[in-house]
Design a protein around this motif. Structure first.
Motif, mmCIF file in Angstrom:
data_model
loop_
_atom_site.group_PDB
_atom_site.id
_atom_site.type_symbol
_atom_site.label_atom_id
_atom_site.label_comp_id
_atom_site.label_asym_id
_atom_site.label_seq_id
_atom_site.Cartn_x
_atom_site.Cartn_y
_atom_site.Cartn_z
ATOM 1 N N GLU A 297 57.330 55.404 98.554
ATOM 2 C CA GLU A 297 57.514 55.684 99.972
ATOM 3 C C GLU A 297 56.263 56.195 100.674
ATOM 4 O O GLU A 297 56.039 55.900 101.849
ATOM 5 C CB GLU A 297 58.647 56.687 100.167
ATOM 6 N N LYS B 217 53.957 53.716 102.434
ATOM 7 C CA LYS B 217 54.599 52.882 103.453
ATOM 8 C C LYS B 217 54.575 53.552 104.821
ATOM 9 O O LYS B 217 54.358 54.757 104.938
ATOM 10 C CB LYS B 217 56.071 52.631 103.098
ATOM 11 N N LEU C 72 57.362 54.176 107.390
ATOM 12 C CA LEU C 72 58.810 54.085 107.490
ATOM 13 C C LEU C 72 59.260 53.971 108.944
ATOM 14 O O LEU C 72 58.650 54.540 109.841
ATOM 15 C CB LEU C 72 59.456 55.309 106.838
ATOM 16 N N TRP C 73 60.340 53.239 109.158
ATOM 17 C CA TRP C 73 60.934 53.129 110.494
ATOM 18 C C TRP C 73 62.452 53.322 110.388
ATOM 19 O O TRP C 73 63.203 52.387 110.183
ATOM 20 C CB TRP C 73 60.584 51.804 111.168
ATOM 21 N N LEU D 2 55.195 47.944 106.468
ATOM 22 C CA LEU D 2 56.434 47.951 107.235
ATOM 23 C C LEU D 2 57.601 47.311 106.489
ATOM 24 O O LEU D 2 58.753 47.497 106.855
ATOM 25 C CB LEU D 2 56.245 47.222 108.567
ATOM 26 N N GLY D 3 57.275 46.515 105.475
ATOM 27 C CA GLY D 3 58.312 45.873 104.685
ATOM 28 C C GLY D 3 58.557 44.419 105.007
ATOM 29 O O GLY D 3 59.291 43.743 104.282
ATOM 30 N N ASP E 55 65.486 49.501 107.231
ATOM 31 C CA ASP E 55 64.517 50.118 106.328
ATOM 32 C C ASP E 55 65.243 51.061 105.372
ATOM 33 O O ASP E 55 65.518 52.217 105.697
ATOM 34 C CB ASP E 55 63.461 50.880 107.131
ATOM 35 N N ALA F 234 63.464 54.431 104.612
ATOM 36 C CA ALA F 234 63.555 55.418 105.686
ATOM 37 C C ALA F 234 64.939 56.051 105.720
ATOM 38 O O ALA F 234 65.073 57.265 105.931
ATOM 39 C CB ALA F 234 63.235 54.761 107.030
ATOM 40 N N PHE G 183 59.973 39.441 103.365
ATOM 41 C CA PHE G 183 60.327 40.857 103.354
ATOM 42 C C PHE G 183 60.467 41.401 101.941
ATOM 43 O O PHE G 183 60.708 40.680 100.980
ATOM 44 C CB PHE G 183 61.591 41.122 104.177
ATOM 45 N N ASP G 184 60.313 42.726 101.864
ATOM 46 C CA ASP G 184 60.362 43.479 100.617
ATOM 47 C C ASP G 184 61.824 43.716 100.247
ATOM 48 O O ASP G 184 62.511 44.523 100.868
ATOM 49 C CB ASP G 184 59.622 44.806 100.807
ATOM 50 N N ARG H 80 63.074 47.293 99.322
ATOM 51 C CA ARG H 80 63.059 48.303 100.375
ATOM 52 C C ARG H 80 63.971 47.966 101.547
ATOM 53 O O ARG H 80 64.754 48.808 101.986
ATOM 54 C CB ARG H 80 61.630 48.479 100.890
ATOM 55 N N LEU H 81 63.858 46.763 102.079
ATOM 56 C CA LEU H 81 64.612 46.390 103.268
ATOM 57 C C LEU H 81 65.947 45.755 102.905
ATOM 58 O O LEU H 81 66.038 44.958 101.973
ATOM 59 C CB LEU H 81 63.816 45.405 104.129
#
Length: 391
Positions: free
Chosen positions: A116, A119, A121-122, A157-158, A243, A246, A346-347, A350-351
């Motif tokens: 984390e 990154k 985070l949002w 951002l992912g 996210d 986050a 996208f990741d 994470r997302l």
């Protein structure tokens, strides 16, 4: 501190140079293990030529002299350079000589790019208002700086969004090959996201798909997912991202007990069809040895049956519900519509991604594939290094 060290540091301070850590203030065995001289590392590969057991038990710094001008002869450095500003060290008891570059010594510990703190985070969709990481396919292909910007957005951002990707069968694999390799699964090298007559996954229907991560029943899970839109004429079928890092961080702040439960309770994720049977036992939130969030697995369609004592089961479900309420909150979801030629990267660790329901008779066809973050991060590092060398 020796008189030589004191004088050198005083001189450096007088010239306004950035002071670097003194070797004597660092772990001696760590410093010696990172010697970059030709005796310790192969000049071609940079790989070590010794084992930790080859170092003397009574290892100590016999002397350390600060070098304030580049160009003086040296015996190597922590980063392999032998003519840079930094520190010349003589070791006891074997008399080995090392040089440690000032910039290498002064560099702060780099965060794990998968955890984390590496990154941006949002926690809410509005945090990204007006700054979606997007570019055209032509710009991505022709400009390495633009390619770096997009791929680095996946790291930070992912995700990123490429526009104008050719509407060709298999093009999604070519996007993956632009930074790494395609990860083959039971769905093949690529998969078709469209309504199927006999689907083995709800993704291949027209129903709404709530925020989730893909393939949580795999270990290791595919760390990147790509979706390339070929057709989207149906009413509905909009996309969404959340996210997960986050939101997990919010859970840790608001409900530390729930966070602790979800990081320490392995649960089964499972997938079965006529030719496949997969399962993995992992927590919903995975953390590293320092307690930093490193992976989220969340998929209500693939969550297996928890078999724990009643008290632990109740604690899990309370924590699971608390996490889900934050993840599924409308304000956490970034909503957008993929049009023909759009490719989303996208990741998947994470997302969470989602899709609204759409009319069954409407045309909607995406092609997808999986890839892995390590290759993308490698490409980012090489592009960044090349850019720095050119400037």
């Amino acid at each position: 501190m020796t008189a030589t060290e004191t004088a050198a540091e005083t001189a450096a301070a007088g010239t306004g140079r950035t002071r670097t850590p003194r070797p004597t203030a660092l772990s001696a065995v760590w410093l010696r293990d990172n010697c970059g001289c030709a005796e310790c590392r192969d000049p071609g590969t940079g790989q070590k030529l010794f084992q930790i057991t080859d170092l003397p038990d009574s290892l100590a710094i016999a002397s350390a002299e600060q070098r304030t001008e580049a160009g003086r002869d040296g015996s190597g450095s922590g980063d392999g350079s032998d003519s840079s500003e930094g520190w010349d060290v003589v070791w006891s008891p074997d008399g080995h000589r090392s040089h440690y570059d000032a910039a290498w010594l002064a560099a702060a510990a780099q965060p794990d790019p998968r955890a984390e703190d590496g990154k941006e985070l949002w926690p809410f969709a509005e945090d990204l208002d007006g700054r979606l990481p997007e570019t055209s396919w032509d710009a991505y292909r022709s400009d390495d700086r633009e390619r770096l910007r997009m791929l680095d957005a996946v790291r930070s951002l992912g995700f990123c969004l490429l526009r104008g990707v050719p509407l060709e069968d298999g093009q999604v694999q070519q996007v993956a090959l632009s930074f790494g390799f395609v990860r083959e699964t039971n769905y093949g090298l690529q998969f078709e996201v469209r309504v199927e007559e006999q689907p083995n996954n709800l993704a291949f229907t027209n129903v709404a798909i709530t925020p989730h991560t893909d393939n949580p029943y795999r270990d290791p899970v595919p760390t990147l997912q790509l979706l390339h839109c070929l057709v989207n004429d149906a009413l509905g079928g909009d996309s969404g991202l959340v996210d997960g890092f986050a939101v997990a961080a919010r859970l840790r702040e608001q409900d530390p007990e729930a966070f602790a439960v979800l990081t320490t309770t392995p649960v089964e994720f499972a997938f079965r069809d006529a030719v496949t049977e997969l399962s993995a036992h992992r927590p919903l939130i995975d953390v590293d040895a320092e307690g930093r969030i490193r992976e989220v697995r969340f998929n209500n369609r693939s969550l297996g049956t928890l078999r724990l004592p009643a008290a632990r089961t109740d604690a899990f479900y309370r924590a699971y519900r608390a996490f889900a309420e934050l993840l599924l909150a409308p304000e956490a979801q970034l909503e957008f519509r993929l049009g023909p030629g759009d490719c989303l990267i996208f990741d998947n660790t994470r997302l969470l991604h989602a899709r609204t329901a759409f009319e069954r008779g409407g045309a909607r066809h995406l092609q997808g594939c999986y890839a892995d973050l390590d290759a993308l991060l490698s490409t980012v590092a090489v592009l960044r290094r090349t850019h720095e060398e050119q400037n």
